[in-house]
Write an enzyme that holds these catalytic residues in place. Structure first.
Site, PDB file in Angstrom:
ATOM      1  N   GLY A   1       0.827  -1.329  -0.018  1.00  0.00           N
ATOM      2  CA  GLY A   1       0.106   0.028  -0.114  1.00  0.00           C
ATOM      3  C   GLY A   1       0.936   1.263   0.068  1.00  0.00           C
TER       4      GLY A   1
ATOM      5  N   CYS B   1       7.489  -2.100   1.248  1.00  0.00           N
ATOM      6  CA  CYS B   1       8.114  -1.221   0.269  1.00  0.00           C
ATOM      7  C   CYS B   1       9.372  -0.437   0.298  1.00  0.00           C
ATOM      8  CB  CYS B   1       7.283  -0.654  -0.496  1.00  0.00           C
ATOM      9  SG  CYS B   1       5.848  -1.712  -1.543  1.00  0.00           S
TER      10      CYS B   1
ATOM     11  N   GLN C   1       1.491   3.406   2.224  1.00  0.00           N
ATOM     12  CA  GLN C   1       2.366   3.533   3.584  1.00  0.00           C
ATOM     13  C   GLN C   1       2.925   2.071   3.751  1.00  0.00           C
ATOM     14  OE1 GLN C   1       3.387   6.183   4.991  1.00  0.00           O
ATOM     15  NE2 GLN C   1       2.303   7.437   3.521  1.00  0.00           N
ATOM     16  N   SER C   2       3.427   1.495   2.658  1.00  0.00           N
ATOM     17  CA  SER C   2       4.046   0.054   2.906  1.00  0.00           C
ATOM     18  C   SER C   2       5.308   0.114   3.707  1.00  0.00           C
ATOM     19  CB  SER C   2       4.057  -0.795   1.640  1.00  0.00           C
ATOM     20  OG  SER C   2       5.013  -1.742   1.702  1.00  0.00           O
ATOM     21  N   ASN C   3       5.399  -0.511   4.883  1.00  0.00           N
ATOM     22  CA  ASN C   3       6.848  -0.585   5.421  1.00  0.00           C
ATOM     23  C   ASN C   3       7.860  -1.668   4.700  1.00  0.00           C
ATOM     24  OD1 ASN C   3       6.319   0.933   7.796  1.00  0.00           O
ATOM     25  ND2 ASN C   3       4.784  -0.745   8.184  1.00  0.00           N
TER      26      ASN C   3
END
Ligand SMILES: Cc1ncc(COP(=O)(O)O)c(C=O)c1O
Length: 330
Positions: free
Chosen positions: A71, A77, A73-75
């Site tokens: 998403g 990624c 706010q993907s940690n």
């Protein structure tokens, strides 16, 4: 395990602390916390452990581009982008979601780390594998060698990171002479819990593993965790081992992924005010909120020792809505 390639990105073991004030406040079992949030790489968190194995596999396969997804706010990624920058791999991220997103928090960090960002334009995560495959094809056409990492790094290779963490926990608790009754962790894409479950299956121990889902309902996430356990056994070339039941609570998801529930905000306040530890609103706050509820519903006795794994996620804090911020500051 020792024969499997991994990148050595941080010092192990991560420390375990006793949460003295939170334990006293909740007046239930003794609560300990494993500080995987303090893993330094790319602002840290559980995904570093998975990526130590996944990116070593990518390098062994001679990949020069990493493609993954999450998403806005993907940690996962953010950490993939950061480690790729460090080891000199190009990183392309398919960011799921249908909205128009500001470059803030993790999404800003993705670009600071130089990742190429492609927006999927859909909230349907099931549509994303095909988009990643298309991007991989475009790279191949240019003579590049892409390696695709699934959502959350959740597969048999990524789960090795938490199999290793399980063994680490066993050693730490043995030398502290503490018998754990349960290990609690946030469950998003399932890989962290799958790694812990595989660790328990292979090396024993009687601590109950408790996953607190922040995303999928119980039936779906249980299937994913089982699939990952079998994949991990395959990677290790182990046959004849069968996982028993797994324990995932889905009643703390609330209104949905990344929407903090009242218990999430309570957990963030409690941990901040009693221990000076920051929980994030998407994963660890929701998971610890669930654990607080289980304690208050007397799932554990005062004799029990519970370990909560802090899996990181601070940058997601930037995305909190005003109503949630005001529930904390008021
Ligand atoms: C901070 C944080 N905690 C927990 C999780 C959940 O881990 P998993 O996806 O392996 O279930 C994630 C990722 O999804 C995360 O970013």
């Amino acid at each position: 395990m020792r024969k499997i390639k991994k990148l050595g990105l941080f010092d192990k073991p991560t420390r375990i602390e006793f949460l003295k004030s939170v334990t006293a406040h909740l007046n239930g079992p003794k609560i300990y916390i494993k500080r995987d949030d303090l893993i330094g790489e790319a602002l840290g968190g559980n995904k570093v452990r998975k990526l130590e194995y996944l990116l070593a596999d990518a390098l062994a396969k001679n990949a020069d581009v990493i493609i993954t997804t999450g998403g806005p706010q993907s940690n996962h990624c953010r950490i993939t982008a950061g480690i790729c920058a460090k080891i000199g791999l190009k990183c392309a991220l398919v960011i799921g979601g249908a909205g128009k997103y500001e470059y803030e928090g993790n999404l800003l960090l993705d670009r600071i780390f130089g990742a190429e960002v492609v927006f999927s334009g859909t909230r349907d995560f099931d549509a994303v594998p095909a988009i990643m495959e298309k991007i991989a094809e475009e790279f191949r056409a240019k003579g590049r060698r892409p390696y695709i990492i699934p959502l959350g790094g959740a597969n048999g290779i990524g789960a090795l990171g938490y199999l290793e963490a399980y063994l680490e926990i066993q050693e730490q608790m043995k030398s502290a002479k503490i018998r754990l009754s349960a290990i609690a962790v946030a469950n998003g894409s399932g890989g962290t819990q799958a790694g812990l479950e595989t660790g328990k299956l292979l090396s024993g121990g009687d601590a109950e593993i408790i996953g607190i889902s922040v995303l999928f309902k119980k039936a779906k996430i249980s299937d994913i965790v089982f699939k990952d356990i079998y994949e991990t056994l395959d990677v290790l070339k182990i046959s004849g081992k069968k996982p028993g039941g797994i324990n995932v609570f889905d009643e703390y998801i609330g209104k949905g992924y990344a929407i903090p529930a009242p218990l999430t905000l309570e957990a963030i306040k409690l941990m901040g005010r009693k221990e000076g530890i920051v929980l994030d609103p998407v994963y660890t706050g929701k998971a610890f909120g669930g654990l607080i509820d289980l304690i208050q519903r007397n799932k554990f006795s005062k004799k029990d020792n519970i370990l909560f794994i802090h899996t990181g996620g601070y940058p997601g804090m930037v995305n909190m809505k005003a109503e949630h911020v005001s529930a904390i500051v008021k």
